[in-house]
Scaffold this motif. Structure first.
Motif, PDB file in Angstrom:
ATOM      1  N   ILE A   1      18.435  12.773  -8.505  1.00 44.16           N
ATOM      2  CA  ILE A   1      17.217  11.964  -8.479  1.00 44.16           C
ATOM      3  C   ILE A   1      16.980  11.513  -9.914  1.00 44.16           C
ATOM      4  CG2 ILE A   1      14.729  11.940  -8.096  1.00 44.16           C
ATOM      5  CD1 ILE A   1      15.132  14.077  -5.972  1.00 44.16           C
ATOM      6  N   GLY A   2      17.159  10.225 -10.174  1.00 43.87           N
ATOM      7  CA  GLY A   2      17.008   9.714 -11.534  1.00 43.87           C
ATOM      8  C   GLY A   2      17.982  10.403 -12.466  1.00 43.87           C
ATOM      9  N   ARG A   3      17.461  10.976 -13.554  1.00 45.01           N
ATOM     10  CA  ARG A   3      18.304  11.672 -14.543  1.00 45.01           C
ATOM     11  C   ARG A   3      18.642  13.100 -14.129  1.00 45.01           C
ATOM     12  NH1 ARG A   3      15.828  10.718 -20.501  1.00 45.01           N
ATOM     13  NH2 ARG A   3      17.429  12.241 -20.999  1.00 45.01           N
ATOM     14  N   TYR A   4      18.046  13.594 -13.054  1.00 37.58           N
ATOM     15  CA  TYR A   4      18.205  14.997 -12.684  1.00 37.58           C
ATOM     16  C   TYR A   4      19.337  15.217 -11.681  1.00 37.58           C
ATOM     17  CZ  TYR A   4      13.476  15.404 -14.569  1.00 37.58           C
ATOM     18  OH  TYR A   4      12.369  15.358 -15.378  1.00 37.58           O
ATOM     19  N   HIS A   5      20.193  16.194 -11.985  1.00 35.22           N
ATOM     20  CA  HIS A   5      21.090  16.761 -10.988  1.00 35.22           C
ATOM     21  C   HIS A   5      20.324  17.933 -10.416  1.00 35.22           C
ATOM     22  CE1 HIS A   5      24.689  14.581 -12.341  1.00 35.22           C
ATOM     23  NE2 HIS A   5      24.119  14.656 -13.530  1.00 35.22           N
ATOM     24  N   ILE A   6      20.375  18.128  -9.120  1.00 37.37           N
ATOM     25  CA  ILE A   6      19.567  19.172  -8.500  1.00 37.37           C
ATOM     26  C   ILE A   6      20.480  20.150  -7.774  1.00 37.37           C
ATOM     27  CG2 ILE A   6      17.705  19.665  -6.871  1.00 37.37           C
ATOM     28  CD1 ILE A   6      16.737  16.775  -7.414  1.00 37.37           C
ATOM     29  N   PHE A   7      20.303  21.418  -8.089  1.00 43.41           N
ATOM     30  CA  PHE A   7      21.073  22.477  -7.460  1.00 43.41           C
ATOM     31  C   PHE A   7      20.117  23.373  -6.696  1.00 43.41           C
ATOM     32  CE2 PHE A   7      23.364  20.980 -11.095  1.00 43.41           C
ATOM     33  CZ  PHE A   7      24.669  20.909 -10.666  1.00 43.41           C
ATOM     34  N   GLN A   8      20.536  23.782  -5.528  1.00 41.20           N
ATOM     35  CA  GLN A   8      19.714  24.636  -4.674  1.00 41.20           C
ATOM     36  C   GLN A   8      20.503  25.899  -4.372  1.00 41.20           C
ATOM     37  OE1 GLN A   8      17.790  22.787  -1.242  1.00 41.20           O
ATOM     38  NE2 GLN A   8      18.639  24.416   0.013  1.00 41.20           N
ATOM     39  N   GLU A   9      19.870  27.030  -4.552  1.00 39.35           N
ATOM     40  CA  GLU A   9      20.488  28.310  -4.226  1.00 39.35           C
ATOM     41  C   GLU A   9      19.605  29.044  -3.231  1.00 39.35           C
ATOM     42  OE1 GLU A   9      21.941  30.873  -7.406  1.00 39.35           O
ATOM     43  OE2 GLU A   9      21.552  29.204  -8.774  1.00 39.35           O
ATOM     44  N   GLU A  10      20.192  29.472  -2.140  1.00 36.30           N
ATOM     45  CA  GLU A  10      19.495  30.333  -1.190  1.00 36.30           C
ATOM     46  C   GLU A  10      19.830  31.763  -1.583  1.00 36.30           C
ATOM     47  OE1 GLU A  10      17.355  29.305   1.059  1.00 36.30           O
ATOM     48  OE2 GLU A  10      17.775  27.219   0.537  1.00 36.30           O
ATOM     49  N   ARG A  11      18.817  32.550  -1.830  1.00 30.23           N
ATOM     50  CA  ARG A  11      19.020  33.925  -2.269  1.00 30.23           C
ATOM     51  C   ARG A  11      18.383  34.885  -1.283  1.00 30.23           C
ATOM     52  NH1 ARG A  11      17.716  34.203  -8.705  1.00 30.23           N
ATOM     53  NH2 ARG A  11      19.375  32.814  -9.400  1.00 30.23           N
ATOM     54  N   ILE A  12      19.008  36.036  -1.168  1.00 34.60           N
ATOM     55  CA  ILE A  12      18.402  37.134  -0.427  1.00 34.60           C
ATOM     56  C   ILE A  12      18.337  38.302  -1.399  1.00 34.60           C
ATOM     57  CG2 ILE A  12      18.608  38.762   1.471  1.00 34.60           C
ATOM     58  CD1 ILE A  12      20.137  36.591   3.002  1.00 34.60           C
ATOM     59  N   GLN A  13      17.121  38.753  -1.649  1.00 32.66           N
ATOM     60  CA  GLN A  13      16.911  39.879  -2.540  1.00 32.66           C
ATOM     61  C   GLN A  13      15.927  40.826  -1.875  1.00 32.66           C
ATOM     62  OE1 GLN A  13      15.228  38.938  -6.336  1.00 32.66           O
ATOM     63  NE2 GLN A  13      15.796  40.906  -7.200  1.00 32.66           N
ATOM     64  N   ALA A  14      16.301  42.073  -1.808  1.00 36.14           N
ATOM     65  CA  ALA A  14      15.462  43.093  -1.176  1.00 36.14           C
ATOM     66  C   ALA A  14      15.060  42.665   0.235  1.00 36.14           C
ATOM     67  CB  ALA A  14      14.238  43.387  -2.031  1.00 36.14           C
ATOM     68  N   GLY A  15      15.989  42.006   0.939  1.00 38.77           N
ATOM     69  CA  GLY A  15      15.747  41.607   2.308  1.00 38.77           C
ATOM     70  C   GLY A  15      14.930  40.336   2.483  1.00 38.77           C
ATOM     71  N   LEU A  16      14.461  39.754   1.387  1.00 36.23           N
ATOM     72  CA  LEU A  16      13.656  38.532   1.451  1.00 36.23           C
ATOM     73  C   LEU A  16      14.487  37.322   1.030  1.00 36.23           C
ATOM     74  CD1 LEU A  16      10.390  39.878  -0.187  1.00 36.23           C
ATOM     75  CD2 LEU A  16      10.864  39.586   2.256  1.00 36.23           C
ATOM     76  N   ARG A  17      14.367  36.249   1.796  1.00 39.96           N
ATOM     77  CA  ARG A  17      15.080  35.007   1.480  1.00 39.96           C
ATOM     78  C   ARG A  17      14.156  34.097   0.682  1.00 39.96           C
ATOM     79  NH1 ARG A  17      19.385  32.135   3.247  1.00 39.96           N
ATOM     80  NH2 ARG A  17      19.901  33.642   4.838  1.00 39.96           N
ATOM     81  N   HIS A  18      14.720  33.502  -0.388  1.00 36.89           N
ATOM     82  CA  HIS A  18      13.985  32.490  -1.133  1.00 36.89           C
ATOM     83  C   HIS A  18      14.955  31.458  -1.686  1.00 36.89           C
ATOM     84  CE1 HIS A  18      14.999  35.286  -4.422  1.00 36.89           C
ATOM     85  NE2 HIS A  18      14.913  34.241  -5.209  1.00 36.89           N
ATOM     86  N   THR A  19      14.412  30.316  -2.051  1.00 36.74           N
ATOM     87  CA  THR A  19      15.210  29.208  -2.553  1.00 36.74           C
ATOM     88  C   THR A  19      14.903  28.989  -4.024  1.00 36.74           C
ATOM     89  OG1 THR A  19      15.180  28.130  -0.390  1.00 36.74           O
ATOM     90  CG2 THR A  19      15.724  26.755  -2.283  1.00 36.74           C
TER      91      THR A  19
END
Length: 186
Positions: A92-110
């Protein structure tokens, strides 16, 4: 003004700080200080109300930053505590965007990481862990050996390019010089 020197086995850097200023943390190759937006003045005597505080970490370091690794396709080192799935989204414009799906201590977050090339050529990475964190986490280098890490409250907006330009000018104003030390002993 006081001169502060950072050093490790092969690198040295000198910075100038106001005489009355106290560092938050100091180690031979690392220092932390607090400064305030919008003018990035150093903390001198207590909290300045109504201004965003930056806890700035300055480290002498060789090698690539995490943002540089992402741009190069190497990605961050996978830590055993995390299960990660990383994907690169459309720029998006000047930004490269990376997304990581993580699971830590049983909880999922992005974790979203916005990466751009600053006007001085440095690769800047901004991590956003969504609702888990109230701050954006910035990482970049000045030159080859000075690494900056700092955070900014999300309530102060997301003009990452302007925030980075201000922080870079601020640190460059403090920096006296950086040099490599010959490690050979005669």
């Amino acid at each position: 003004m006081n001169k502060i020197e950072l050093s490790n086995n092969s690198l040295r850097a000198q910075f100038k700080l106001p005489a009355h200023y106290e560092l938050l943390q100091y180690h031979p190759a690392h220092m932390s200080l607090r400064c305030y937006s919008p003018d990035l003045a150093l903390q001198t005597d207590g909290l300045k109300l109504g201004e965003a505080a930056f806890d700035l970490q300055i480290t002498l370091q060789r090698g690539l930053t995490q943002a540089e690794q992402l741009i190069n396709g190497d990605g961050p080192v996978i830590e055993p505590a995390y299960l990660r799935q990383k994907s690169c989204l459309e720029p998006i414009g000047r930004y490269h965007i990376f997304q990581e799906e993580r699971i830590q201590a049983g909880l999922r977050h992005t974790l979203m990481t916005y990466v751009f090339h600053a006007d001085d050529g440095a690769v800047v990475g901004i991590e956003d862990a969504g609702e888990l964190m109230d701050n954006y986490q910035f990482c970049r280098k000045i030159g080859k050996f000075i690494q900056l890490r700092y955070s900014l409250s999300k309530e102060y907006g997301d003009d990452f390019i302007e925030v980075d330009a201000q922080m870079t000018r601020f640190v460059k104003d403090l920096l006296i010089r950086v040099w490599e030390v010959d490690s050979e002993i005669d």
